[in-house]
Scaffold this motif. Sequence first.
Motif, PDB file in Angstrom:
ATOM      1  N   PRO A 210       2.339  11.745  -4.682  1.00 43.47           N
ATOM      2  CA  PRO A 210       2.633  10.327  -4.446  1.00 43.47           C
ATOM      3  C   PRO A 210       2.753   9.529  -5.738  1.00 43.47           C
ATOM      4  O   PRO A 210       2.053   9.805  -6.717  1.00 43.47           O
ATOM      5  CB  PRO A 210       1.421   9.833  -3.648  1.00 43.47           C
ATOM      6  CG  PRO A 210       0.659  11.038  -3.257  1.00 43.47           C
ATOM      7  CD  PRO A 210       1.038  12.153  -4.160  1.00 43.47           C
ATOM      8  N   LYS A 212       2.260   5.861  -7.352  1.00 39.96           N
ATOM      9  CA  LYS A 212       1.627   4.559  -7.105  1.00 39.96           C
ATOM     10  C   LYS A 212       2.581   3.479  -7.566  1.00 39.96           C
ATOM     11  O   LYS A 212       2.909   3.414  -8.753  1.00 39.96           O
ATOM     12  CB  LYS A 212       0.309   4.452  -7.859  1.00 39.96           C
ATOM     13  CG  LYS A 212      -0.755   5.303  -7.224  1.00 39.96           C
ATOM     14  CD  LYS A 212      -2.102   5.085  -7.858  1.00 39.96           C
ATOM     15  CE  LYS A 212      -3.115   5.915  -7.088  1.00 39.96           C
ATOM     16  NZ  LYS A 212      -4.175   6.413  -7.893  1.00 39.96           N
ATOM     17  N   GLU A 292       3.306   5.111  -2.756  1.00 42.36           N
ATOM     18  CA  GLU A 292       2.090   4.452  -2.249  1.00 42.36           C
ATOM     19  C   GLU A 292       2.031   3.081  -2.894  1.00 42.36           C
ATOM     20  O   GLU A 292       1.931   2.979  -4.123  1.00 42.36           O
ATOM     21  CB  GLU A 292       0.838   5.241  -2.673  1.00 42.36           C
ATOM     22  CG  GLU A 292       0.536   6.389  -1.765  1.00 42.36           C
ATOM     23  CD  GLU A 292      -0.671   7.210  -2.235  1.00 42.36           C
ATOM     24  OE1 GLU A 292      -1.319   6.823  -3.234  1.00 42.36           O
ATOM     25  OE2 GLU A 292      -0.933   8.230  -1.588  1.00 42.36           O
ATOM     26  N   GLU A 294       0.568  -0.420  -4.101  1.00 48.94           N
ATOM     27  CA  GLU A 294      -0.766  -0.941  -4.460  1.00 48.94           C
ATOM     28  C   GLU A 294      -0.634  -2.307  -5.107  1.00 48.94           C
ATOM     29  O   GLU A 294       0.460  -2.698  -5.536  1.00 48.94           O
ATOM     30  CB  GLU A 294      -1.449   0.008  -5.459  1.00 48.94           C
ATOM     31  CG  GLU A 294      -1.854   1.307  -4.831  1.00 48.94           C
ATOM     32  CD  GLU A 294      -2.888   2.062  -5.661  1.00 48.94           C
ATOM     33  OE1 GLU A 294      -3.438   1.480  -6.632  1.00 48.94           O
ATOM     34  OE2 GLU A 294      -3.136   3.227  -5.322  1.00 48.94           O
TER      35      GLU A 294
END
Length: 340
Positions: A210, A212, A292, A294
């Motif tokens: 993944p 970020k 992902e 954030e």
Amino acid sequence: MNKNILVTGAAGFIGFHLCKKLIENGTRIIGIDNINDYYDIELKKKRLEILSQTSFKKNWIFFKTDLLDKDQLLQIFQDHKPETVINLAAQAGVRYSIENPRAYINSNILGFQNILDCCKESRIKHLLYASSSSVYGGNINSSFSELDSVDHPVSVYAATKRANELFAHTYSHLYNIPSTGMRFFTVYGPWGRPDMAPMIFANSIFSRKPIKVFNFGKMSRSFTYIDDVIDSIERLIQKPPSIDKKFDKKKPRPNSSWCPHRIFNIGNNESIKLEEFIYLLEKEIGKNAIKEYEDIKPGDVKETKSDNSILKEWIGDCPKTPLDQGINKFINWYKNFYNY
Ligand SMILES: NC(=O)c1ccc[n+]([C@@H]2O[C@H](COP(=O)([O-])OP(=O)(O)OC[C@H]3O[C@@H](n4cnc5c(N)ncnc54)[C@H](O)[C@@H]3O)[C@@H](O)[C@H]2O)c1
């Protein structure tokens, strides 16, 4: 033509490319680096191997030296008498600086001070030094100009880079050292830095890990191809600043001075959204990223965009590698280097 150029940070990403190009053009380079383990030492060693192979004309000499070792630095300056000094050695990285401020004070403040003292002692003709777009800190202008205020840093890294500009100006004033500050904007390309987004993203896409994506993807950067940066540095080397005769102390221009000191942005004047950068990487690699989302991290800035009109006025039009071409060259190198 400059005969002897001393480059610190020669095993680093920008330093390696700069030394290679200058050596190929017949310049004698004195390279310095402490080869620290902030990121993969093997990458630094391989860069140095290539530099030794490039130096078939014996115009390359390297010293594994820390900027904090002033005696050794002074000895190198005395023995090799550089005319031009390019300081690229630094503790780089924004996020690491939040956890490890001391590393930045050591290399970027105390180390740079030693370089300035050596330049003063050996009366060099031109000092060029790396600053960073991060000095623009919390600015939210549509593009960052050297005429903007840079008094609101948001990371320790940025504060040390701004301090470099102030110290260089001071030495330029006190000892008449022609000095050029270079504010680099997110540089990418072959042999890039493993701690920076382009390499981190490429690693993750290739290994299906993944990515970020900070600030929920709402970040953008003036991604700047390495060859364009090297081209600008080469042109800046040829043009040491003299005093700005138009400088008005009542209305001081932040990028210039009554003493021979100038500051320039070195960055692509297009700001690209992280999502778009990732999309182009996916296209080039032929695999989809696992994203992902954030929140933004402390010290990060949401957008950087380089206004390069002042640079263009100074050195002429500089090449601008289109992002898809730059990413193509970067990924070709990556596949070859990491055997994908
Ligand atoms: N790459 C970018 O996008 C970018 C952006 C803005 C500013 N900069 C600045 O440009 C310069 C070069 O960046 P880079 O991307 O090549 O980084 P890099 O980390 O790849 O290169 C820096 C080199 O300096 C060496 N070094 C660090 N501290 C040292 C010390 N105390 N003594 C001797 N050597 C030391 C390191 O071993 C490294 O090889 C740095 O000053 C960096 O802060 C880079």
